[in-house]
Design a protein around this motif. Structure first.
Motif, PDB file in Angstrom:
ATOM      1  N   ASN A  69      -7.541   4.643  -8.034  1.00  0.00           N
ATOM      2  CA  ASN A  69      -7.021   5.722  -7.193  1.00  0.00           C
ATOM      3  C   ASN A  69      -7.162   5.411  -5.701  1.00  0.00           C
ATOM      4  O   ASN A  69      -7.575   6.257  -4.910  1.00  0.00           O
ATOM      5  N   VAL A  70      -6.818   4.174  -5.358  1.00  0.00           N
ATOM      6  CA  VAL A  70      -6.804   3.757  -3.954  1.00  0.00           C
ATOM      7  C   VAL A  70      -5.419   3.187  -3.638  1.00  0.00           C
ATOM      8  O   VAL A  70      -4.613   2.942  -4.524  1.00  0.00           O
ATOM      9  N   SER A  71      -5.157   2.955  -2.376  1.00  0.00           N
ATOM     10  CA  SER A  71      -3.852   2.426  -1.988  1.00  0.00           C
ATOM     11  C   SER A  71      -3.646   1.042  -2.593  1.00  0.00           C
ATOM     12  O   SER A  71      -4.611   0.328  -2.887  1.00  0.00           O
ATOM     13  N   HIS A  72      -2.392   0.664  -2.770  1.00  0.00           N
ATOM     14  CA  HIS A  72      -2.101  -0.634  -3.388  1.00  0.00           C
ATOM     15  C   HIS A  72      -2.536  -1.814  -2.519  1.00  0.00           C
ATOM     16  O   HIS A  72      -2.615  -2.935  -2.994  1.00  0.00           O
ATOM     17  N   THR A  73      -2.839  -1.566  -1.255  1.00  0.00           N
ATOM     18  CA  THR A  73      -3.319  -2.643  -0.384  1.00  0.00           C
ATOM     19  C   THR A  73      -4.850  -2.757  -0.365  1.00  0.00           C
ATOM     20  O   THR A  73      -5.381  -3.766   0.086  1.00  0.00           O
TER      21      THR A  73
END
Length: 189
Positions: free
Chosen positions: A41-45
């Motif tokens: 549940n974090v950004s794809h970066t």
């Protein structure tokens, strides 16, 4: 579109554990940093702050599990190296590790790319196996087992311990007893 939260805490470890879960569930062919990020549940970066690519993550996953596995095995025989009971304690620790972390078994032995050379004593096999092999050979030497029989006995002992671990980590296998009780290394020698 709602942005993913910036992650505080130990994201590296969470990415590793999420990666192991995803590989075990979906396989390596559909594995990606983007899917690992979504699982956490974090950004794809976000994973790129810890791993430059998918290969680096998979390598870190293998190292993460191997370090824990080696710690468990080493501590089980610490101070007892070369003793007759060391191989039994090592076998129990092997089983205990996978009872505590069943998700690691499938990852290690089916997805991580480890190599275990049963034919070559001097090979650089997977470190937990090398420790098991060294401990077994010390026991074999102490009981006077002919060297010609050592490799067959090693395979027998490892197959018993590894086989129990494989069974206990298989979701389709049911057993109401204690897996550790099946380990009869003491009665073999």
């Amino acid at each position: 579109m709602k942005e993913k939260p910036y992650h505080h805490g130990n994201l590296r470890s969470q990415l590793i554990e999420a990666g192991i879960k995803l590989i075990n569930t979906d396989g390596i062919s559909s594995f990606s940093l983007r899917k690992v990020a979504a699982e956490c549940n974090v950004s794809h970066t976000a994973p790129y702050s810890h791993f430059k690519n998918i290969d680096e993550l998979v390598s870190a996953m293998g190292e993460h599990v191997t370090e824990q596995f080696m710690d468990k095995l080493r501590s089980s025989v610490q101070g007892l190296e070369g003793s007759h009971e060391a191989i039994s304690l090592l076998g129990q620790a092997y089983i205990d590790f996978f009872m505590e972390h069943p998700q690691y078994f499938q990852f290690l032995y089916y997805h991580s790319g480890i190599v275990i050379d049963l034919d070559n004593y001097n090979s650089d096999s997977y470190p937990p196996f090398v420790l098991f092999r060294t401990t077994a050979y010390q026991m074999f030497h102490s009981i006077g087992l002919p060297e010609a029989e050592s490799s067959h006995q090693l395979i027998t002992l490892w197959a018993m311990v590894h086989g129990i671990a494989a069974l206990l980590t298989n979701n389709g296998v049911r057993y109401s007893g204690n897996w550790r009780d099946l380990l009869a290394v003491k009665s073999v020698y």
